[in-house]
Scaffold this motif. Structure first.
Motif, PDB file in Angstrom:
ATOM      1  N   TYR A 144     -18.483  23.975 -10.956  1.00 34.12           N
ATOM      2  CA  TYR A 144     -18.093  25.030 -11.827  1.00 34.12           C
ATOM      3  C   TYR A 144     -19.157  25.351 -12.638  1.00 34.12           C
ATOM      4  CZ  TYR A 144     -16.234  20.856 -14.623  1.00 34.12           C
ATOM      5  OH  TYR A 144     -15.743  19.788 -14.712  1.00 34.12           O
ATOM      6  N   LEU A 145     -19.476  24.355 -13.777  1.00 35.28           N
ATOM      7  CA  LEU A 145     -20.674  24.650 -14.130  1.00 35.28           C
ATOM      8  C   LEU A 145     -22.524  25.543 -13.182  1.00 35.28           C
ATOM      9  CD1 LEU A 145     -20.696  21.928 -16.269  1.00 35.28           C
ATOM     10  CD2 LEU A 145     -20.533  23.915 -16.993  1.00 35.28           C
ATOM     11  N   LEU A 146     -22.623  25.207 -11.970  1.00 36.99           N
ATOM     12  CA  LEU A 146     -23.657  25.830 -10.998  1.00 36.99           C
ATOM     13  C   LEU A 146     -23.172  27.088 -10.366  1.00 36.99           C
ATOM     14  CD1 LEU A 146     -24.828  22.236  -9.299  1.00 36.99           C
ATOM     15  CD2 LEU A 146     -25.906  23.021 -11.338  1.00 36.99           C
ATOM     16  N   ARG A 147     -22.107  27.023 -10.604  1.00 38.35           N
ATOM     17  CA  ARG A 147     -21.651  28.501  -9.639  1.00 38.35           C
ATOM     18  C   ARG A 147     -21.864  29.780 -11.160  1.00 38.35           C
ATOM     19  NH1 ARG A 147     -17.426  29.395  -6.000  1.00 38.35           N
ATOM     20  NH2 ARG A 147     -17.341  27.343  -4.758  1.00 38.35           N
ATOM     21  N   GLU A 148     -21.550  29.094 -12.063  1.00 39.07           N
ATOM     22  CA  GLU A 148     -21.846  29.612 -13.497  1.00 39.07           C
ATOM     23  C   GLU A 148     -23.536  30.547 -13.438  1.00 39.07           C
ATOM     24  OE1 GLU A 148     -21.738  30.013 -18.355  1.00 39.07           O
ATOM     25  OE2 GLU A 148     -20.351  28.417 -17.598  1.00 39.07           O
ATOM     26  N   LEU A 149     -24.296  29.132 -13.424  1.00 37.84           N
ATOM     27  CA  LEU A 149     -25.716  29.190 -13.394  1.00 37.84           C
ATOM     28  C   LEU A 149     -26.154  30.130 -12.646  1.00 37.84           C
ATOM     29  CD1 LEU A 149     -28.074  29.241 -14.832  1.00 37.84           C
ATOM     30  CD2 LEU A 149     -28.116  26.599 -13.580  1.00 37.84           C
ATOM     31  N   PHE A 150     -25.283  30.023 -10.940  1.00 39.14           N
ATOM     32  CA  PHE A 150     -25.623  30.630  -9.943  1.00 39.14           C
ATOM     33  C   PHE A 150     -25.865  32.488 -10.214  1.00 39.14           C
ATOM     34  CE2 PHE A 150     -25.005  33.085  -5.836  1.00 39.14           C
ATOM     35  CZ  PHE A 150     -26.202  32.685  -4.532  1.00 39.14           C
ATOM     36  N   ARG A 151     -24.438  32.785 -10.166  1.00 41.85           N
ATOM     37  CA  ARG A 151     -24.876  33.848 -11.108  1.00 41.85           C
ATOM     38  C   ARG A 151     -25.274  34.312 -11.837  1.00 41.85           C
ATOM     39  NH1 ARG A 151     -18.781  32.248 -11.382  1.00 41.85           N
ATOM     40  NH2 ARG A 151     -17.734  31.513  -9.448  1.00 41.85           N
ATOM     41  N   LYS A 152     -26.003  33.658 -12.652  1.00 45.65           N
ATOM     42  CA  LYS A 152     -26.866  34.006 -13.916  1.00 45.65           C
ATOM     43  C   LYS A 152     -28.416  34.138 -13.068  1.00 45.65           C
ATOM     44  CE  LYS A 152     -24.085  32.378 -18.062  1.00 45.65           C
ATOM     45  NZ  LYS A 152     -25.284  30.910 -19.477  1.00 45.65           N
ATOM     46  N   LYS A 153     -28.845  33.824 -12.122  1.00 49.35           N
ATOM     47  CA  LYS A 153     -30.070  33.549 -11.661  1.00 49.35           C
ATOM     48  C   LYS A 153     -29.919  34.792 -10.761  1.00 49.35           C
ATOM     49  CE  LYS A 153     -31.466  30.033 -13.850  1.00 49.35           C
ATOM     50  NZ  LYS A 153     -32.986  30.516 -14.419  1.00 49.35           N
ATOM     51  N   TYR A 154     -28.478  35.366  -9.885  1.00 46.93           N
ATOM     52  CA  TYR A 154     -28.741  36.271  -8.849  1.00 46.93           C
ATOM     53  C   TYR A 154     -26.681  36.967  -8.908  1.00 46.93           C
ATOM     54  CZ  TYR A 154     -31.452  32.752  -6.711  1.00 46.93           C
ATOM     55  OH  TYR A 154     -32.565  31.798  -6.260  1.00 46.93           O
ATOM     56  N   ILE A 186     -25.818  26.969  -3.585  1.00 47.94           N
ATOM     57  CA  ILE A 186     -25.939  27.526  -4.516  1.00 47.94           C
ATOM     58  C   ILE A 186     -27.423  26.233  -5.376  1.00 47.94           C
ATOM     59  CG2 ILE A 186     -24.273  28.460  -5.224  1.00 47.94           C
ATOM     60  CD1 ILE A 186     -23.207  26.528  -6.898  1.00 47.94           C
ATOM     61  N   ASP A 187     -27.545  25.152  -5.163  1.00 48.95           N
ATOM     62  CA  ASP A 187     -28.298  23.968  -5.553  1.00 48.95           C
ATOM     63  C   ASP A 187     -29.379  24.018  -5.246  1.00 48.95           C
ATOM     64  OD1 ASP A 187     -25.519  22.755  -5.765  1.00 48.95           O
ATOM     65  OD2 ASP A 187     -26.484  21.604  -4.455  1.00 48.95           O
ATOM     66  N   SER A 188     -30.073  25.077  -4.462  1.00 49.31           N
ATOM     67  CA  SER A 188     -31.757  24.563  -4.567  1.00 49.31           C
ATOM     68  C   SER A 188     -31.242  26.144  -5.030  1.00 49.31           C
ATOM     69  CB  SER A 188     -32.510  24.345  -3.123  1.00 49.31           C
ATOM     70  OG  SER A 188     -31.163  24.870  -1.830  1.00 49.31           O
ATOM     71  N   ALA A 189     -31.056  27.373  -4.324  1.00 52.00           N
ATOM     72  CA  ALA A 189     -30.411  28.208  -4.822  1.00 52.00           C
ATOM     73  C   ALA A 189     -31.711  28.745  -6.272  1.00 52.00           C
ATOM     74  CB  ALA A 189     -29.774  29.284  -4.552  1.00 52.00           C
ATOM     75  N   ILE A 190     -30.776  28.044  -6.684  1.00 54.95           N
ATOM     76  CA  ILE A 190     -30.723  27.768  -8.385  1.00 54.95           C
ATOM     77  C   ILE A 190     -32.404  27.277  -8.288  1.00 54.95           C
ATOM     78  CG2 ILE A 190     -30.587  26.878 -10.810  1.00 54.95           C
ATOM     79  CD1 ILE A 190     -27.484  27.058  -9.859  1.00 54.95           C
ATOM     80  N   LEU A 191     -32.734  26.143  -7.992  1.00 54.84           N
ATOM     81  CA  LEU A 191     -34.323  25.091  -7.728  1.00 54.84           C
ATOM     82  C   LEU A 191     -35.323  26.408  -8.136  1.00 54.84           C
ATOM     83  CD1 LEU A 191     -34.003  21.768  -6.407  1.00 54.84           C
ATOM     84  CD2 LEU A 191     -34.308  22.697  -9.363  1.00 54.84           C
ATOM     85  N   ALA A 192     -35.050  27.784  -6.893  1.00 52.77           N
ATOM     86  CA  ALA A 192     -35.645  28.597  -6.555  1.00 52.77           C
ATOM     87  C   ALA A 192     -36.109  28.736  -7.433  1.00 52.77           C
ATOM     88  CB  ALA A 192     -35.230  29.481  -5.340  1.00 52.77           C
ATOM     89  N   SER A 193     -35.110  29.476  -8.814  1.00 52.74           N
ATOM     90  CA  SER A 193     -35.441  30.487  -9.559  1.00 52.74           C
ATOM     91  C   SER A 193     -36.693  30.085 -10.844  1.00 52.74           C
ATOM     92  CB  SER A 193     -33.926  30.743 -10.455  1.00 52.74           C
ATOM     93  OG  SER A 193     -34.535  29.675 -11.143  1.00 52.74           O
ATOM     94  N   TYR A 194     -36.960  28.623 -10.972  1.00 49.89           N
ATOM     95  CA  TYR A 194     -38.281  28.154 -11.855  1.00 49.89           C
ATOM     96  C   TYR A 194     -39.245  27.933 -10.691  1.00 49.89           C
ATOM     97  CZ  TYR A 194     -33.258  26.570 -13.565  1.00 49.89           C
ATOM     98  OH  TYR A 194     -32.131  26.282 -13.988  1.00 49.89           O
ATOM     99  N   MET A 195     -39.390  28.434  -9.266  1.00 54.02           N
ATOM    100  CA  MET A 195     -41.022  28.021  -8.697  1.00 54.02           C
ATOM    101  C   MET A 195     -41.791  29.088  -9.064  1.00 54.02           C
ATOM    102  SD  MET A 195     -39.597  24.896  -6.768  1.00 54.02           S
ATOM    103  CE  MET A 195     -38.951  24.029  -8.792  1.00 54.02           C
ATOM    104  N   PRO A 196     -42.852  28.402  -8.929  1.00 46.41           N
ATOM    105  CA  PRO A 196     -44.104  29.511  -8.971  1.00 46.41           C
ATOM    106  C   PRO A 196     -44.094  30.816  -8.087  1.00 46.41           C
ATOM    107  CG  PRO A 196     -44.757  27.923  -8.798  1.00 46.41           C
ATOM    108  CD  PRO A 196     -43.289  27.041  -8.841  1.00 46.41           C
ATOM    109  N   LYS A 197     -44.220  32.066  -7.716  1.00 45.56           N
ATOM    110  CA  LYS A 197     -44.251  32.774  -7.339  1.00 45.56           C
ATOM    111  C   LYS A 197     -45.102  32.461  -6.256  1.00 45.56           C
ATOM    112  CE  LYS A 197     -41.873  35.541 -10.146  1.00 45.56           C
ATOM    113  NZ  LYS A 197     -39.820  35.964  -9.379  1.00 45.56           N
ATOM    114  N   GLY A 198     -44.766  32.810  -5.138  1.00 45.15           N
ATOM    115  CA  GLY A 198     -45.517  32.532  -3.835  1.00 45.15           C
ATOM    116  C   GLY A 198     -45.273  31.547  -3.642  1.00 45.15           C
ATOM    117  N   MET A 199     -44.945  29.974  -3.777  1.00 53.34           N
ATOM    118  CA  MET A 199     -44.964  28.783  -3.549  1.00 53.34           C
ATOM    119  C   MET A 199     -43.817  28.716  -1.913  1.00 53.34           C
ATOM    120  SD  MET A 199     -42.089  25.582  -4.840  1.00 53.34           S
ATOM    121  CE  MET A 199     -42.869  24.997  -6.210  1.00 53.34           C
TER     122      MET A 199
END
Length: 346
Positions: free
Chosen positions: A277-287, A74-87
């Motif tokens: 648990y806080l990152l789990r919550e953020l992951f659910r919002k992102k995915y 989940i950690d890097s998956a969350i970071l992926a949500s902020y990356m520019p398209k095509g990276m």
């Protein structure tokens, strides 16, 4: 100060040399992990706080030639949500029958976020190729993740990446090490649980590493294991990445290292299956369409790669000392002997 026996013992027990002033030789100097100043960290009480600060930090970085280290977690998956398209996002795949494969899960994140997924295969031949360089650079043996990280970095540089985004610190900041957090340990229990390889089992002339644990002792039989993890574990885990990055001479940024929890970690939630648990919550919002994945260890390929290794032959090591060790533990012993050889240490 040269203290070979201390350095060997510390590396086996903690995967790095805890005392910054001690070295294997007079000519070598191991790098010291630089912690981000505590007073400069942004305080997070909620998942939305984490989202706000991650977005703000990454918006200030030129990501036009950046690359993301992406696992299946989940950690890097969350970071992926902020990356520019095509990276490009890079995932390692160890070539061994029993190695964990996170590439399919990582690809899902890339598909959702519009990133280009690059799978980097990592073999024992890669480890053999890169180990010596990494050890000489750091003045210390390496542990199992370091050659894998460097193979990823080497491929990223070939692709023109000049900045690496990664999320190694999330586990330590937000309560991800659920096995280490699973109970309130006594002093002796913690020493037994945490020590990676007991120096007294491996070395003829070892140094008792109890002095490292003593700094965190509470009363007669307790230990501040969370503070121990914050300092000792972080020092070894994070250094595995920074050694590879710095040897490759590439910029790197871990935004989680600049955050801290505003409230004390709820150990009961972690122990009930809600690590991070806080990152789990953020992951659910992102995915929202995906289940929260559980953490998978990276380095299991060493079980296969070293299954036929007969153990060290140098005079510093006891006979049959690797009997009963796991692949990752064997790798520490293998790496130590290899470093002693290439660095010409008597």
């Amino acid at each position: 100060m040269k203290d070979k026996n201390y350095c060997m013992s510390s590396f086996l027990a903690f995967r790095y040399i805890v005392d910054d002033d001690k070295t294997f030789t007079d000519k070598s100097k191991h790098s010291v992990f630089k912690y981000y100043p505590e007073e400069k960290k942004s305080i997070c009480y909620t998942a939305d706080d984490i989202d706000f600060y991650l977005k703000g930090m990454l918006n200030q970085i030129d990501l036009s030639h950046a690359g993301l280290l992406l696992s299946g977690g989940i950690d890097s998956a969350i970071l992926a949500s902020y990356m520019p398209k095509g990276m490009k996002a890079y995932t390692a795949k160890c070539i061994a029958p029993n190695a964990v494969d996170e590439t399919q899960r990582a690809k899902k994140y890339c598909d959702i976020q519009g990133l280009k997924h690059v799978i980097v295969e990592v073999s024992w031949e890669d480890y053999d190729k890169y180990m010596n360089e990494l050890m000489i650079h750091d003045g210390c043996p390496v542990f199992a993740n370091e050659p894998q990280v460097y193979k990823l970095v080497a491929e990223m540089k070939k692709d023109g990446v000049d900045t690496i985004i990664y999320g190694d610190s999330a586990d330590m900041v937000f309560g991800g090490m659920d096995r280490l957090l699973s109970k309130d340990w006594t002093y002796d229990e913690w020493k037994e649980r945490y020590t990676f390889v007991k120096p007294e089992k491996i070395l003829k002339n070892y140094v008792d590493m109890d002095e490292v644990y003593q700094e965190y002792k509470i009363g007669n039989d307790r230990i501040d294991f969370i503070r121990f993890m914050d300092i000792v574990f972080t020092g070894s885990s994070s250094a595995a990445y920074t050694n590879a990055f710095e040897y490759a001479n590439i910029k790197y940024f871990d935004p989680y290292a600049r955050l801290k929890m505003g409230e004390k970690l709820d150990l009961q939630r972690v122990r009930n299956g809600e690590s991070k648990y806080l990152l789990r919550e953020l992951f659910r919002k992102k995915y929202p369409e995906l289940q929260v994945p559980e953490k998978i260890a990276m380095a299991r390929a060493t079980d296969y790669w070293l299954k036929d290794w007969e153990g060290p032959k140098r005079y510093e090591f006891k006979d049959n000392c690797i009997d009963g060790l796991s692949g990752e533990q064997k790798f520490l012993v293998y790496s130590l002997e290899r470093y002693l050889e290439i660095a010409d240490i008597d």
